[in-house]
Design a protein around this motif. Structure first.
Motif, mmCIF file in Angstrom:
data_model
loop_
_atom_site.group_PDB
_atom_site.id
_atom_site.type_symbol
_atom_site.label_atom_id
_atom_site.label_comp_id
_atom_site.label_asym_id
_atom_site.label_seq_id
_atom_site.Cartn_x
_atom_site.Cartn_y
_atom_site.Cartn_z
ATOM 1 N N MET A 1 21.119 24.483 41.177
ATOM 2 C CA MET A 1 21.218 25.765 40.179
ATOM 3 C C MET A 1 19.913 26.551 40.047
ATOM 4 S SD MET A 1 23.262 25.519 36.621
ATOM 5 C CE MET A 1 22.134 24.336 36.015
ATOM 6 N N MET A 2 20.329 27.844 40.378
ATOM 7 C CA MET A 2 19.087 28.619 40.078
ATOM 8 C C MET A 2 18.977 28.792 38.591
ATOM 9 S SD MET A 2 19.238 32.838 41.295
ATOM 10 C CE MET A 2 18.990 33.829 39.953
ATOM 11 N N ARG A 6 16.598 34.495 34.352
ATOM 12 C CA ARG A 6 17.696 34.408 33.219
ATOM 13 C C ARG A 6 17.655 35.526 32.336
ATOM 14 N NH1 ARG A 6 16.845 28.196 31.806
ATOM 15 N NH2 ARG A 6 14.683 29.151 32.027
ATOM 16 N N LEU A 13 24.390 40.958 30.998
ATOM 17 C CA LEU A 13 25.697 40.882 30.289
ATOM 18 C C LEU A 13 25.881 41.399 29.005
ATOM 19 C CD1 LEU A 13 25.707 36.737 31.324
ATOM 20 C CD2 LEU A 13 27.230 38.399 32.142
ATOM 21 N N SER B 66 29.792 39.434 36.602
ATOM 22 C CA SER B 66 30.149 38.174 35.831
ATOM 23 C C SER B 66 30.537 36.840 36.876
ATOM 24 C CB SER B 66 31.267 38.320 34.641
ATOM 25 O OG SER B 66 30.934 39.343 33.915
ATOM 26 N N LEU B 69 27.127 35.808 38.471
ATOM 27 C CA LEU B 69 26.360 35.115 37.356
ATOM 28 C C LEU B 69 26.936 33.859 37.128
ATOM 29 C CD1 LEU B 69 24.986 38.125 35.094
ATOM 30 C CD2 LEU B 69 23.878 36.847 37.101
ATOM 31 N N VAL B 72 26.169 31.344 39.901
ATOM 32 C CA VAL B 72 24.872 31.133 40.308
ATOM 33 C C VAL B 72 24.376 30.240 39.167
ATOM 34 C CG1 VAL B 72 22.564 31.941 40.329
ATOM 35 C CG2 VAL B 72 24.264 32.945 41.789
ATOM 36 N N TYR B 73 24.681 30.867 38.136
ATOM 37 C CA TYR B 73 24.165 29.876 36.810
ATOM 38 C C TYR B 73 25.023 28.862 36.378
ATOM 39 C CZ TYR B 73 20.762 33.552 36.515
ATOM 40 O OH TYR B 73 19.423 34.447 37.006
ATOM 41 N N LEU B 119 32.596 36.262 32.139
ATOM 42 C CA LEU B 119 31.502 36.869 31.205
ATOM 43 C C LEU B 119 30.887 36.215 30.239
ATOM 44 C CD1 LEU B 119 31.562 40.970 30.291
ATOM 45 C CD2 LEU B 119 30.195 38.817 29.199
ATOM 46 N N PHE B 120 31.987 35.584 29.460
ATOM 47 C CA PHE B 120 31.333 34.669 28.078
ATOM 48 C C PHE B 120 30.773 33.321 28.677
ATOM 49 C CE2 PHE B 120 33.771 38.001 26.108
ATOM 50 C CZ PHE B 120 32.981 38.407 25.356
ATOM 51 N N ALA B 122 29.451 32.761 31.696
ATOM 52 C CA ALA B 122 28.124 32.963 32.298
ATOM 53 C C ALA B 122 27.069 33.492 30.836
ATOM 54 C CB ALA B 122 28.059 34.361 33.356
ATOM 55 N N LEU B 123 27.586 33.928 29.958
ATOM 56 C CA LEU B 123 26.726 34.472 28.821
ATOM 57 C C LEU B 123 26.352 33.063 28.179
ATOM 58 C CD1 LEU B 123 25.628 36.802 27.279
ATOM 59 C CD2 LEU B 123 27.375 36.969 26.112
ATOM 60 N N ARG B 125 26.403 30.060 29.205
ATOM 61 C CA ARG B 125 25.645 29.014 29.973
ATOM 62 C C ARG B 125 24.045 29.563 29.969
ATOM 63 N NH1 ARG B 125 23.422 25.752 31.271
ATOM 64 N NH2 ARG B 125 23.245 24.456 33.177
ATOM 65 N N ILE B 126 23.812 30.994 29.939
ATOM 66 C CA ILE B 126 22.705 31.255 30.017
ATOM 67 C C ILE B 126 21.717 31.168 28.873
ATOM 68 C CG2 ILE B 126 21.198 33.631 30.356
ATOM 69 C CD1 ILE B 126 23.431 33.912 32.731
ATOM 70 N N SER B 129 20.834 27.622 28.240
ATOM 71 C CA SER B 129 19.837 27.229 29.035
ATOM 72 C C SER B 129 18.455 27.904 28.356
ATOM 73 C CB SER B 129 20.186 27.920 30.356
ATOM 74 O OG SER B 129 18.816 27.940 31.159
ATOM 75 N N LEU B 130 18.546 29.070 28.136
ATOM 76 C CA LEU B 130 17.219 29.556 27.511
ATOM 77 C C LEU B 130 16.821 28.814 26.081
ATOM 78 C CD1 LEU B 130 17.811 33.286 28.268
ATOM 79 C CD2 LEU B 130 15.962 31.990 28.972
ATOM 80 N N GLY B 133 15.267 25.131 26.686
ATOM 81 C CA GLY B 133 14.081 24.910 27.281
ATOM 82 C C GLY B 133 14.095 25.574 28.871
ATOM 83 N N GLY B 134 12.900 25.369 29.567
ATOM 84 C CA GLY B 134 12.834 25.927 30.758
ATOM 85 C C GLY B 134 12.377 27.191 30.863
ATOM 86 N N VAL B 135 11.927 27.965 31.849
ATOM 87 C CA VAL B 135 11.534 29.158 31.993
ATOM 88 C C VAL B 135 12.269 30.089 32.960
ATOM 89 C CG1 VAL B 135 9.575 30.781 32.382
ATOM 90 C CG2 VAL B 135 8.877 28.571 31.564
#
Lengths: 135, 135, 135
Positions: A1-2, A6, A13, B66, B69, B72-73, B119-120, B122-123, B125-126, B129-130, B133-135
């Motif tokens: 997963m990419m 983000r 979005l 959407s 995204l 992909v995510y 849309l929601f 992807a929103l 999930r992102i 994810s943010l 953690g992670g960059v």
């Protein structure tokens, strides 16, 4: 997963949500005016809501594509920041246009500036990169 | 060559074909009505075909962005499945609107639901994810 | 930083500049006509500029998405070349439409052909790839 880009995806979005809110405003203005589809004219507030929505739609391809090309080929966080500026410009534009079409200038200038930074930034970066080597 | 996300790409191209078919319907309604460009009004069927086309155009940025995204995510196959739902909703909307603008509701609701899930989804999930953690 | 697909990105940004130039032409035609927003009708040249802009907007999702799917899933340079053809067709269309709406045919056919090559090329390549294996 990419997991890259983000922040750009998040701003994208949020921009789509701001845009969707303008579609909802057209529906509300239509309901208030009593004008039935497919007619789009005949009430000043409906016509203003339609123009706010459509002017934003007209700029969406420029904004979204330039935003992603800037983020991918140059800098993610600058792109996301310019995306926030664009959303703020668009919301100011919408509020001013609904109050008085003659006052739509400042919000429009802000969104135009954000688009210009993203488009010419990405264009300059890609031309520079193609001119200095690499495939 | 990228071989990922081919189902999303396939659904995207099918959605563009459905959208192109609506453009063709406007041309056919124009030819039948005898109304010459640049005029867009004056015949009920032309006006309906134009509204079907434009309402779909208005939602294309929300849908396409959407869809990708989400794919992909989060999840490729759920995205592609929602894309099929969107296309079906859009075709129902077009058929109903051409028959009677008052009956455009159900197809519109189906396409709106597909857009909202994408849309929601992807929103959410992102943001998740943010936030974790992670960059 | 992604360094792939820079020719596609370059052609994309040139297409957006051509599109932005059409938006500017609408603003200029509006200023010359003296018609105030939100009105979009009442002057032949303004109406033509609006139609040139909107017809291009209508095809932008088909063009941009097909361009990138063709470039990513099949061939970068063919995609970029077809993108140049599309831009030329669009500029011919704009010039002809402003002079006389009845002469808009050839430029429109050129841009349609470029879109068709990109869309059906990408579609054929993706279906072939899914049918012959891989995930």
């Amino acid at each position: 997963m990419m997991m890259q880009h983000r922040w750009t995806a998040l701003v994208t979005l949020l921009a789509l949500l701001a845009y969707f809110w303008m579609i909802v405003q057209v529906g509300r203005a239509r309901a208030k005016s009593g004008i039935m589809a497919p007619a789009m004219t005949g009430d000043p507030l409906l016509e203003r809501a339609v123009r706010v929505h459509y002017n934003t739609l007209e700029f969406l391809p420029i904004f979204l594509v330039s935003l992603w090309l800037f983020a991918v080929y140059w800098n993610e966080l600058v792109a996301a920041g310019m995306g926030i500026v664009w959303i703020i410009g668009r919301l100011l534009y919408a509020a001013a246009y609904m109050a008085d079409p003659a006052k739509r200038g400042p919000g429009f200038m802000i969104q135009s500036l954000a688009c210009a930074v993203l488009l010419f930034g990405a264009l300059g970066r890609i031309i520079y990169s193609l001119a200095t080597g690499g495939v």
